[in-house]
Design a protein around this motif. Sequence first.
Motif, PDB file in Angstrom:
ATOM      1  N   UNK A  96      37.172  39.870  43.700  1.00 41.35           N
ATOM      2  CA  UNK A  96      36.165  39.520  43.879  1.00 41.35           C
ATOM      3  C   UNK A  96      35.165  40.772  44.066  1.00 41.35           C
ATOM      4  N   UNK A 118      30.347  29.060  53.005  1.00 43.44           N
ATOM      5  CA  UNK A 118      30.889  30.078  51.521  1.00 43.44           C
ATOM      6  C   UNK A 118      30.197  29.625  50.364  1.00 43.44           C
ATOM      7  N   UNK A 174      40.801  36.039  31.954  1.00 37.46           N
ATOM      8  CA  UNK A 174      42.068  35.986  32.344  1.00 37.46           C
ATOM      9  C   UNK A 174      42.176  35.291  33.681  1.00 37.46           C
ATOM     10  N   UNK A 175      41.217  35.708  34.680  1.00 39.22           N
ATOM     11  CA  UNK A 175      41.577  34.801  35.977  1.00 39.22           C
ATOM     12  C   UNK A 175      41.131  33.299  35.978  1.00 39.22           C
ATOM     13  N   UNK A 232      45.909  34.996  42.741  1.00 37.13           N
ATOM     14  CA  UNK A 232      46.555  34.610  41.505  1.00 37.13           C
ATOM     15  C   UNK A 232      48.096  35.119  41.245  1.00 37.13           C
ATOM     16  N   UNK A 274      40.829  27.626  40.090  1.00 36.70           N
ATOM     17  CA  UNK A 274      40.387  27.355  41.421  1.00 36.70           C
ATOM     18  C   UNK A 274      40.060  28.725  42.099  1.00 36.70           C
ATOM     19  N   UNK A 275      41.188  29.391  42.145  1.00 32.03           N
ATOM     20  CA  UNK A 275      41.252  30.862  42.581  1.00 32.03           C
ATOM     21  C   UNK A 275      40.145  31.442  42.189  1.00 32.03           C
ATOM     22  N   UNK A 276      40.036  31.497  40.879  1.00 38.74           N
ATOM     23  CA  UNK A 276      38.977  32.368  40.210  1.00 38.74           C
ATOM     24  C   UNK A 276      37.497  31.711  40.985  1.00 38.74           C
ATOM     25  N   UNK A 277      37.296  30.669  41.170  1.00 39.37           N
ATOM     26  CA  UNK A 277      36.102  30.013  41.593  1.00 39.37           C
ATOM     27  C   UNK A 277      36.048  30.515  43.291  1.00 39.37           C
ATOM     28  N   UNK A 278      36.848  30.482  43.894  1.00 41.28           N
ATOM     29  CA  UNK A 278      36.762  30.823  45.219  1.00 41.28           C
ATOM     30  C   UNK A 278      36.867  32.418  45.331  1.00 41.28           C
ATOM     31  N   UNK A 279      37.104  33.104  44.370  1.00 41.42           N
ATOM     32  CA  UNK A 279      36.914  34.631  44.544  1.00 41.42           C
ATOM     33  C   UNK A 279      35.498  35.007  43.777  1.00 41.42           C
ATOM     34  N   UNK A 280      34.649  33.880  43.624  1.00 37.88           N
ATOM     35  CA  UNK A 280      33.283  33.974  43.394  1.00 37.88           C
ATOM     36  C   UNK A 280      33.165  34.513  41.798  1.00 37.88           C
ATOM     37  N   UNK A 281      34.165  33.950  41.123  1.00 35.72           N
ATOM     38  CA  UNK A 281      33.785  34.232  39.643  1.00 35.72           C
ATOM     39  C   UNK A 281      33.090  33.016  39.256  1.00 35.72           C
ATOM     40  N   UNK A 282      32.183  33.207  38.194  1.00 34.78           N
ATOM     41  CA  UNK A 282      31.144  32.037  37.825  1.00 34.78           C
ATOM     42  C   UNK A 282      32.183  31.422  36.525  1.00 34.78           C
ATOM     43  N   UNK A 336      49.156  37.602  38.389  1.00 34.80           N
ATOM     44  CA  UNK A 336      48.258  38.776  38.173  1.00 34.80           C
ATOM     45  C   UNK A 336      49.000  40.131  39.094  1.00 34.80           C
ATOM     46  N   UNK A 375      44.098  31.843  34.459  1.00 34.79           N
ATOM     47  CA  UNK A 375      45.268  31.794  35.363  1.00 34.79           C
ATOM     48  C   UNK A 375      45.249  30.723  36.355  1.00 34.79           C
ATOM     49  N   UNK A 376      44.045  30.496  37.048  1.00 35.37           N
ATOM     50  CA  UNK A 376      43.869  29.558  38.126  1.00 35.37           C
ATOM     51  C   UNK A 376      42.403  29.371  38.355  1.00 35.37           C
ATOM     52  N   UNK A 423      46.822  28.119  45.824  1.00 36.50           N
ATOM     53  CA  UNK A 423      45.947  27.001  45.327  1.00 36.50           C
ATOM     54  C   UNK A 423      44.705  27.733  45.111  1.00 36.50           C
ATOM     55  N   UNK A 424      44.275  28.401  45.934  1.00 30.19           N
ATOM     56  CA  UNK A 424      42.781  28.893  45.984  1.00 30.19           C
ATOM     57  C   UNK A 424      42.528  30.435  46.498  1.00 30.19           C
ATOM     58  N   UNK A 448      37.832  38.366  34.216  1.00 33.90           N
ATOM     59  CA  UNK A 448      37.261  37.132  34.616  1.00 33.90           C
ATOM     60  C   UNK A 448      37.778  36.035  33.614  1.00 33.90           C
ATOM     61  N   UNK A 489      29.744  30.762  45.611  1.00 40.08           N
ATOM     62  CA  UNK A 489      30.530  32.006  46.656  1.00 40.08           C
ATOM     63  C   UNK A 489      30.015  33.301  46.296  1.00 40.08           C
ATOM     64  N   UNK A 490      29.582  33.557  44.877  1.00 41.24           N
ATOM     65  CA  UNK A 490      29.067  34.719  44.636  1.00 41.24           C
ATOM     66  C   UNK A 490      27.728  35.295  45.585  1.00 41.24           C
TER      67      UNK A 490
END
Lengths: 502, 320
Positions: A360, A305, B196-197, A348, B203-211, A351, B200-201, A344-345, B194, A327-328
Amino acid sequence: MSFPGDTLVVQDLRKSYGTVEILHGVSLSLGAGEILGLVGENGAGKSTFIKCLNGVTRPSSGTICFCGKPLGDGDVSTAISAGLITIPQEFNLVPDLSVAENIFLGQEPVNRFGWLDKKTMHARAEALLTRLGAKVSPEQNVGTLSVAAKQMVEFAKALAYDCKLLILDEPTTVLNQNEVETLFQVLRTLRDAGTSLLFVSHKLREIITLCDKVAVLRDGELVALSPTSEVDEQELARRMVGRNPSQMFSEKPAAPAENEVALEVEHLDVEGVLHDVSFQLRRGEILGFAGLVGAGRTELAETIYGIRHPSAGHIRLFGSEVRFANPGQALAAGVAYLPEDRQGTGILTSFPLAANVTLSSLQQYCHPAISCTRENAKAQEYIHSFAIKAQSPQDLLQNLSGGNQQKVSIAKCLDTHPRVFLFDEPTRGIDIQAKAEVYVFIRSLVAQGMSCILISSDLEEVIGLCRRIAVMRDGTIAGFVQDDQISEESIMFLATGVEKKK
Amino acid sequence: MSDNKRRHLLQWLSAYGPYLALAALLLLCCISSPGFRKPQNLLNITRQVSYSGIIALGMTFVIVAGGIDLSVGSLLAFAGTLGILAMNAVGDSWGGLCVAIVVSLGAGLLGGALNGALINVGRLPPFIATLGTMSIFRSLTLQIAHAGTLTTSNPHYGDMGGAVFLGLSLPSWFLFVLTALGAAILQRTRFGRHVCATGSNERVARYAAIRTRWVSFATYAMVGLLAGLSGLLLGGRLSSISSSTAGQSYELDAIAAAIIGGTAMSGGKGSLAGTLAGVLILGIIANVLVMWGVSANLQDTVKGVVIIAAVLLQRKPETT
């Protein structure tokens, strides 16, 4: 069967989280100077059991009697002062303090003016370490010690309290063969001095070598308790997994009609984590990944990933070589990953549902301002098709149950329109109903031609859904099992490495 | 049921609290002080708060993304000083103004980018990185201006600083327009989501493909640019800028305004309109205390109490 003189007597211990019962009435007893081995699959309830004993969590019902006194009020300090000490997998040591300071952390000897009595502290630390046969100086900084030496400091810490029962959670995973032998020597010395030990391990061979008795937990129930002299490794492995196949998996998805390879991984290496991993995932296939915790399954998915970066090897997606920097890029190429650690990952929690679903895939909803109407409509679609229990797309995720949160997490991945979907423990910590729904959903995805990887520690789940399963051990694929060869035993043998040594 | 109602009420209060507080404060001040309610005084307040207020808008983005920036006050002085220096070096008055605008905004942007790089490339904790650059920017400003006040005789600069349209001063216009623009960015764009994300967290943002690093970097660059703008406007007010006192403690005012406005210090959520309310609340308090004849020494006590009270009030809904 218990005797009045037993150190630990547990009767009908039950523990529920929310509406889910994890331990279904466990009873066992442990005499003074006895080593009891505790084995079970991931999720069998071992850690919950330990947490009930050492007071990290309060049992829902049942009694724990320790040295004739009741325990189990969910208080860590009661357990410790009664002499029940746990040595966790992750050590509880302060790296910047010395060995002696760590040993007496929280119970520092003081002189009559209230100052720290360093002399006594060092002398007593020295004595404890000598008793353990550990070659560690009390003045050394803990941060500079090897893992094995740190473990010895944890032991000394336990002895500094008047320890009557020592619980060891997977103590050997971090040790090499020589260190394991030294450890066993120390444990036998402790036993002979009258301390009881509860030894939790995945490694059946070690259990047989060290323990007097062995207890097997399966799905929160104690399924066997017998002297180690009466069992062997194969027998234990069978006991760990032997259960009736559930009704949940009516029929496996059809084998993929085409032989088109969706994802191919060849000789993949990640520094210190993965070693020479190769496999092929066909279009419309669910490839299962089984193995013990720490075998490298999550790390493999994260590498595909684009979260981790390979040091060698190739990843090919529908025939073309890819190397995702982040990941992008993976999502853009059609690879989605459902993370194992939901809170944790994955999602949110603060949200709203809609913003999580589009996290995403937000680009689809921007021209250039976010269209809330379209976002909410999409979220409503998922609420409907996944049967998510939420009142509106603007509900905050923290107000949803674990199963519904997981569905949102899946919706988030799916909204990027992936061609290859990596599921990492998709049903961990969610109720039976939601589990069944997730299975139906994964089946429908592959029926539409999507390719899925299913990482799961729930063997029943991988066996029920996959026609081919890769079993990982120590950062590499130990072997594949498919069709007729698939059984919980064959997987466990590969995962624990028992078969190899036979 | 009554418990549910109570929760809804508290949630409503936490969402609209800053505006209610602002309205109540305005009412109280208008009733109690004739000097306060004069239109000219009210317009003055909007000008006085605009310099740190413009920075507070950027600070809101930084805090929502999970960071903090202590260097903005010093950066304001640095950018403003460089702007005047460049202006004086150019002979032509219109040309000088253009150069000053470019230099001040550019210095602010680069200063902010430096913070963003230290934090996201150098992986320094934001508090430490910006504490360091706060010191550096101020000291460089003092060195450039020989610890004094830099002035310019360029007439257009003063005209710009004192410009008034439809009764409102130029800096106030900037404050209000940028608030609206910032609110739109935070709520209605991909970048805002992005931000806010990430807060907020991460790691979650990074895993959701946010730079996430880029997002964080951008917020620091943004607040830097706004500090540069604020420095330009502040210098234009008196055609001069003091190297030692310009922008002093603006970073704290900006943080305080964001917090009073309901931005979570831990990141993840915030509102630009709330920050504007926070900015105005702080400005009104400072103004009315003078009107009431309260000792200037005690003004910061009141400010401190307001900040603490705002956070205590906002915490309630989450604990129930």
